[in-house]
Motif scaffolding. Structure first.
Motif, PDB file in Angstrom:
ATOM      1  N   TRP A   1      -3.903  -1.132   9.028  1.00  0.00           N
ATOM      2  CA  TRP A   1      -4.314  -1.262   7.626  1.00  0.00           C
ATOM      3  C   TRP A   1      -4.131  -2.702   7.146  1.00  0.00           C
ATOM      4  O   TRP A   1      -5.007  -3.279   6.511  1.00  0.00           O
ATOM      5  CB  TRP A   1      -3.515  -0.291   6.754  1.00  0.00           C
ATOM      6  CG  TRP A   1      -3.998  -0.255   5.339  1.00  0.00           C
ATOM      7  CD1 TRP A   1      -4.901   0.601   4.784  1.00  0.00           C
ATOM      8  CD2 TRP A   1      -3.603  -1.167   4.286  1.00  0.00           C
ATOM      9  NE1 TRP A   1      -5.104   0.297   3.471  1.00  0.00           N
ATOM     10  CE2 TRP A   1      -4.328  -0.784   3.131  1.00  0.00           C
ATOM     11  CE3 TRP A   1      -2.730  -2.236   4.191  1.00  0.00           C
ATOM     12  CZ2 TRP A   1      -4.196  -1.438   1.907  1.00  0.00           C
ATOM     13  CZ3 TRP A   1      -2.605  -2.906   2.984  1.00  0.00           C
ATOM     14  CH2 TRP A   1      -3.325  -2.491   1.855  1.00  0.00           C
ATOM     15  N   LYS A   2      -2.965  -3.270   7.448  1.00  0.00           N
ATOM     16  CA  LYS A   2      -2.676  -4.644   7.023  1.00  0.00           C
ATOM     17  C   LYS A   2      -3.662  -5.632   7.658  1.00  0.00           C
ATOM     18  O   LYS A   2      -4.094  -6.589   7.008  1.00  0.00           O
ATOM     19  CB  LYS A   2      -1.236  -5.025   7.367  1.00  0.00           C
ATOM     20  CG  LYS A   2      -0.209  -4.355   6.486  1.00  0.00           C
ATOM     21  CD  LYS A   2       1.193  -4.747   6.920  1.00  0.00           C
ATOM     22  CE  LYS A   2       2.227  -4.113   6.022  1.00  0.00           C
ATOM     23  NZ  LYS A   2       3.590  -4.511   6.418  1.00  0.00           N
TER      24      LYS A   2
ATOM     25  N   PRO B   1       0.828  -1.207   0.000  1.00  0.00           N
ATOM     26  CA  PRO B   1       0.000   0.000   0.000  1.00  0.00           C
ATOM     27  C   PRO B   1       0.862   1.257   0.000  1.00  0.00           C
ATOM     28  O   PRO B   1       2.009   1.237   0.463  1.00  0.00           O
ATOM     29  CB  PRO B   1      -0.786  -0.111   1.308  1.00  0.00           C
ATOM     30  CG  PRO B   1       0.136  -0.868   2.216  1.00  0.00           C
ATOM     31  CD  PRO B   1       0.826  -1.869   1.303  1.00  0.00           C
TER      32      PRO B   1
ATOM     33  N   GLU C   1      -2.742   5.536   1.045  1.00  0.00           N
ATOM     34  CA  GLU C   1      -3.736   4.467   1.218  1.00  0.00           C
ATOM     35  C   GLU C   1      -3.832   4.043   2.677  1.00  0.00           C
ATOM     36  O   GLU C   1      -4.935   3.817   3.192  1.00  0.00           O
ATOM     37  CB  GLU C   1      -3.374   3.243   0.385  1.00  0.00           C
ATOM     38  CG  GLU C   1      -3.655   3.359  -1.086  1.00  0.00           C
ATOM     39  CD  GLU C   1      -3.180   2.126  -1.840  1.00  0.00           C
ATOM     40  OE1 GLU C   1      -4.045   1.401  -2.349  1.00  0.00           O
ATOM     41  OE2 GLU C   1      -1.950   1.907  -1.903  1.00  0.00           O
ATOM     42  N   VAL C   2      -2.695   3.915   3.326  1.00  0.00           N
ATOM     43  CA  VAL C   2      -2.664   3.500   4.728  1.00  0.00           C
ATOM     44  C   VAL C   2      -3.461   4.487   5.589  1.00  0.00           C
ATOM     45  O   VAL C   2      -4.182   4.084   6.509  1.00  0.00           O
ATOM     46  CB  VAL C   2      -1.207   3.397   5.229  1.00  0.00           C
ATOM     47  CG1 VAL C   2      -1.141   3.265   6.747  1.00  0.00           C
ATOM     48  CG2 VAL C   2      -0.497   2.235   4.545  1.00  0.00           C
TER      49      VAL C   2
ATOM     50  N   ASN D   1      -5.923   6.565   4.586  1.00  0.00           N
ATOM     51  CA  ASN D   1      -7.273   6.882   4.111  1.00  0.00           C
ATOM     52  C   ASN D   1      -8.360   6.799   5.184  1.00  0.00           C
ATOM     53  O   ASN D   1      -9.246   7.647   5.208  1.00  0.00           O
ATOM     54  CB  ASN D   1      -7.652   6.018   2.911  1.00  0.00           C
ATOM     55  CG  ASN D   1      -7.195   6.623   1.609  1.00  0.00           C
ATOM     56  OD1 ASN D   1      -6.872   7.800   1.518  1.00  0.00           O
ATOM     57  ND2 ASN D   1      -7.147   5.796   0.578  1.00  0.00           N
ATOM     58  N   PRO D   2      -8.337   5.802   6.085  1.00  0.00           N
ATOM     59  CA  PRO D   2      -9.399   5.761   7.096  1.00  0.00           C
ATOM     60  C   PRO D   2      -9.462   7.002   7.997  1.00  0.00           C
ATOM     61  O   PRO D   2     -10.478   7.269   8.612  1.00  0.00           O
ATOM     62  CB  PRO D   2      -9.055   4.522   7.919  1.00  0.00           C
ATOM     63  CG  PRO D   2      -8.250   3.666   7.001  1.00  0.00           C
ATOM     64  CD  PRO D   2      -7.475   4.638   6.152  1.00  0.00           C
TER      65      PRO D   2
ATOM     66  N   ASN E   1      -6.825  -5.347   5.617  1.00  0.00           N
ATOM     67  CA  ASN E   1      -6.754  -5.425   4.155  1.00  0.00           C
ATOM     68  C   ASN E   1      -5.932  -6.577   3.599  1.00  0.00           C
ATOM     69  O   ASN E   1      -5.901  -6.759   2.378  1.00  0.00           O
ATOM     70  CB  ASN E   1      -6.221  -4.104   3.596  1.00  0.00           C
ATOM     71  CG  ASN E   1      -7.207  -2.983   3.822  1.00  0.00           C
ATOM     72  OD1 ASN E   1      -8.197  -2.876   3.125  1.00  0.00           O
ATOM     73  ND2 ASN E   1      -6.948  -2.161   4.833  1.00  0.00           N
TER      74      ASN E   1
END
Length: 178
Positions: free
Chosen positions: A173-174, A4, A8-9, A11-12, A177
């Motif tokens: 994130w990992k 990512p 992206e990481v 984004n939340p 995802n």
């Protein structure tokens, strides 16, 4: 599976659901145009295409760059962190005037208001730069001004600590995802 990106990481934690989609799209397009102009200038060239609506942001960058940067080391190059499994494109890695050996990672911004996630984004780029053996000890976001006036500079007080916080976000994130 590809790694990512730093953005992206995060984004939340960068919710733009309350922003009009057209406004958001215009801001993203403006950011891309301004970054392209600034990258060309930092490479030693003068942008071939002048975008009048972005001229103020560009002038703000040129003023900051000419006063503060003594050496450019890298411009918008993709870096990957193989151990931690993420990637990103720092806007600029450079030497700031007065810094003898240490380098600085810089992220250019065009919004007026500072966003809390910017420090984590910049810390991710800081970690990428260090992973590639750049002697980076400082991390700055440079908010360019629409009217061409002096840019606002925000420096991370403790980039190592902020980078550890970014890595925690990466692990979350990992978890969700991968």
């Amino acid at each position: 599976m590809r790694n990512p990106s730093v953005t992206e990481v995060l984004n939340p934690w960068t919710d733009f659901s309350g922003v009009d989609p057209e406004t958001l799209e215009n801001a993203a397009e403006r950011g891309s145009r301004v970054h392209a102009l600034c990258a060309e200038y930092a490479r030693g060239g003068f942008p071939l295409i002048q975008v009048p609506e972005d001229e103020g942001y560009f002038q703000s960058f040129c003023r900051w760059f000419n006063e503060r940067v003594s050496e450019v080391v890298m411009i918008e190059q993709e870096l990957e962190h193989s151990r931690h499994g993420f990637q990103g494109h720092p806007d600029l890695i450079c030497r700031i005037v007065g810094d003898k050996e240490a380098l600085t990672v810089v992220d250019l911004k065009t919004p007026i208001t500072k966003h809390r996630a910017w420090e984590l984004q910049l810390a991710g780029y800081y970690g990428l730069a260090q992973n590639h053996d750049f002697n980076v000890l400082r991390a700055l976001s440079v908010r360019l001004k629409k009217d061409g006036s002096r840019a606002l500079v925000d420096e991370i007080d403790n980039p190592d600590l902020t980078y550890r916080t970014f890595l925690e976000a990466l692990n979350v994130w990992k978890y969700f995802n991968q």
